[in-house]
Every structure is written in C-alpha cells, then in structure tokens.
Scaffold this active site. Structure first.
Site, mmCIF file in Angstrom:
data_model
loop_
_atom_site.group_PDB
_atom_site.id
_atom_site.type_symbol
_atom_site.label_atom_id
_atom_site.label_comp_id
_atom_site.label_asym_id
_atom_site.label_seq_id
_atom_site.Cartn_x
_atom_site.Cartn_y
_atom_site.Cartn_z
ATOM 1 N N SER A 133 0.836 -1.199 0.000
ATOM 2 C CA SER A 133 0.000 0.000 0.000
ATOM 3 C C SER A 133 0.868 1.246 0.000
ATOM 4 O O SER A 133 1.991 1.247 0.538
ATOM 5 C CB SER A 133 -0.896 -0.019 1.246
ATOM 6 N N TYR A 137 -1.291 0.326 10.128
ATOM 7 C CA TYR A 137 -1.491 -0.394 8.869
ATOM 8 C C TYR A 137 -0.280 -0.194 7.947
ATOM 9 O O TYR A 137 0.254 -1.160 7.382
ATOM 10 C CB TYR A 137 -2.760 0.111 8.190
ATOM 11 N N LYS A 179 2.450 -3.083 6.587
ATOM 12 C CA LYS A 179 2.767 -3.296 5.176
ATOM 13 C C LYS A 179 4.252 -3.063 4.896
ATOM 14 O O LYS A 179 4.872 -3.790 4.106
ATOM 15 C CB LYS A 179 1.910 -2.371 4.310
#
Length: 329
Positions: free
Chosen positions: A127, A151, A155
């Site tokens: 991402s 998050y 990643k």
C-alpha cells in the site's frame, strides 16, 4: 500452473479470480489449478470451467497456512489483510493478520522448500500507506518508507520480509503498492479512505453520501480494473528486470476530491453531485493530512504497469462493471 489466492473473498480477490478464470492462463502458462482461501469461504468464479478449491482459514493460524502451502502452488497471491481503519482501531488484530499472517505464509513456503525444492512466485499487495509526510510535490521511487499508521507499518515490514526472503532464494517475490482503489463496489468498509469511493458510488445509484474532508484534498487513485491488471502483470513479469528492489509503487491518477466531484458531474450530472453532503470529520482530516498525493512511479511504468489518466474513466469503469452501464436509483 497452480495458483493460490490468499484473501480471495475480498473485492480484489474476487475480481482477480474471475479474471484468471476467464483468461485461463498467466502469461504463456496455462492455469491448471486454482485455490481460493479466506477467513470465509470464497465464492466459485462464475466462468471457471475446471476444478477450484474453496477454503475457509485464518492466515494468523500458522498450521492452517502450512497446510495451504503444502499444496505447492506455483503462484501465490497474498492479498489477505484487514483494511487501514480497522488495523488502526484494533492494534492486536492488525498485527496478527497483516504482519503475523504474512510471516506465517512466507515461513510456510520456506519450510516446504526445506522438505523438497520449491520456489514459487509470490505477488504481495502492499500500500502507499508505507509512506508518511512530509512529502515532496511528486514522490519519487527512491522516497523512503516512513509510515504514520499501524497499517502502513505492517505493510512496510512485510515489504522488507518479501525482499529478504526473495534475496535468500526462498521464493521469487514482488510487492505492488496499490493506490487507493476507486470506485470500490459494495457497501462502505472500515478503510479510512472509503469516503473517496462513497462520494461517487452512492450518488451514482441515487443515494446520499457524506464528504468528511475538504474538496482540495489530493490523493492517488486507480480503478479496481487497473488493480487486477497490476496483479496479472506482476505474475507474468520477468522479475530479473525488477532487480533486488522488489517493491514497486504502482501508477495511478493524482486528483483532488473537488476534481473527483467534477468528474461525477460530467458523467452523472448535477443531480448526482447534489447528493454529496459535506460534514467535516476532524479525525479523518488529520489522517488524510499524512497520506501521499502524487507518485512518479517511473520504475513500474517502465516495466509495463499502467493505470487510468482521467477520473471520468475511473467512474465509467465502475458504471460499466458494477451498474450494468446504468446510472440512477
């Protein structure tokens, strides 16, 4: 070629499975087996003529993942993750699924290769959340990963693992950093970026939508159709061309929320635009302030990855693929 999609019940997983089933091949290699796995059993692709295995399992369970990899797929798509807003709200769950799940998958491949030679292709969906402000006007390929969310951190660590396991010859991996995918079909999810799709998807079917940020917020977008194109291309690409830096920022379209709305006006008219209600949300505005607005993506473009150039096209793709070409309630 035997293919595994981990995270196959999600929007991209479903669309990827449908594309694979329709194409029947990856590059010049015929699709000979398809395993679809997620925390809930995925649906069978409607056009799939051969056998398909549908499995419900949790990537945070190492034993489940080990049994999955024991099938020795030639190509592993790792799409399994929880979305940004949920990962931020539930710290333990975010790390358990997004990071531990990735490590379990990579380790299962390593252990399978110790038993008998095995080196699959792994395509991992990362991402643009791996990047954090402050940003230059255009983010170059060499810009460092400094995430500002849990998050994004999950990643970014997974990207490092993919690069190291690839360097060690355990698998042949490529990580693709997806732009914000728009317009996402279905109901709103817990992704913090969900409003980018909501303000288009709902008005296109005659429903109201809430805009929580200023119209001058700029972001990086691609359609679901382009995202599936990225995944298909990454699986067929000669990774010797990629070199040791195996994580790539995908091409996309940089646009402001205001430009999104103007594209909606051109495609669906003033009536659709009037269904957007501006209700500022301080928490979302603070989060958005740390999101990347524009990428160079020169490496990915040189390798043949491509995305939309106009937001009108992103909206029309949604209308064609999800609404049967029709606009309105």
């Amino acid at each position: 070629m035997k293919v595994l999609i981990a995270g196959a019940a999600g929007m991209l997983g479903r669309k990827l499975a449908e594309r694979l089933s329709s194409a029947g091949r990856i590059g010049n290699r015929e699709l000979t087996g398809l395993t679809l796995a997620d925390v809930v059993a995925p649906q069978r692709p409607p056009d799939h003529a051969g056998d398909v295995e549908l499995l419900a399992l949790d990537v945070s369970n190492a034993d489940d993942v080990g049994r999955l990899i024991a099938r020795r797929p030639d190509l592993v798509y790792h799409l399994a993750a929880i979305v940004s807003g949920e990962a931020e709200a539930d710290f333990d769950k975010g790390y358990r699924i997004n990071l531990d799940g990735t490590r379990h998958l990579f380790e299962a491949i390593r252990r399978e290769g110790l038993r008998e030679p095995y080196k699959p292709r792994v395509v991992f969906t990362s991402s643009i959340a791996v990047f954090g402000a402050p940003f230059p006007e255009v983010i170059p390929d060499e810009f460092g990963t400094m995430p500002l969310t849990s998050y994004g951190t999950q990643k970014a660590v997974s990207e490092l693992l993919l690069a190291d396991y690839t360097r060690r010859g355990i698998f042949d991996g490529i990580g693709i950093r997806l732009p914000t995918i728009c317009v996402r079909p279905g109901k709103p999810n817990k992704a913090a970026s969900g409003f980018f799709s909501n303000i288009l998807r709902e008005p296109l079917v005659g429903l109201e939508a809430v805009l929580p940020v200023s119209p001058d917020v700029r972001h990086w977008f691609a359609s679901p159709r382009s995202a599936v194109d990225f995944l298909m291309h990454a699986a067929a690409l000669d990774l010797a061309q990629v070199g040791p830096r195996r994580n790539l920022s995908m091409p996309g379209l940089s646009a402001t929320v205001g430009e999104e709305i103007e594209a909606l006006r051109r495609v669906a008219g003033e009536r659709a635009v009037k269904l957007i209600r501006h209700e500022p949300d301080e928490a979302i505005m603070r989060m958005v302030a740390g999101w990347p607005p524009r990428f160079d993506a020169e490496r990915a473009r040189a390798l043949g990855f491509a995305a939309e150039a106009r937001f009108d096209d992103i909206i029309r793709i949604h209308v064609d693929d999800e609404l049967g070409g029709r606009i309105g309630g």
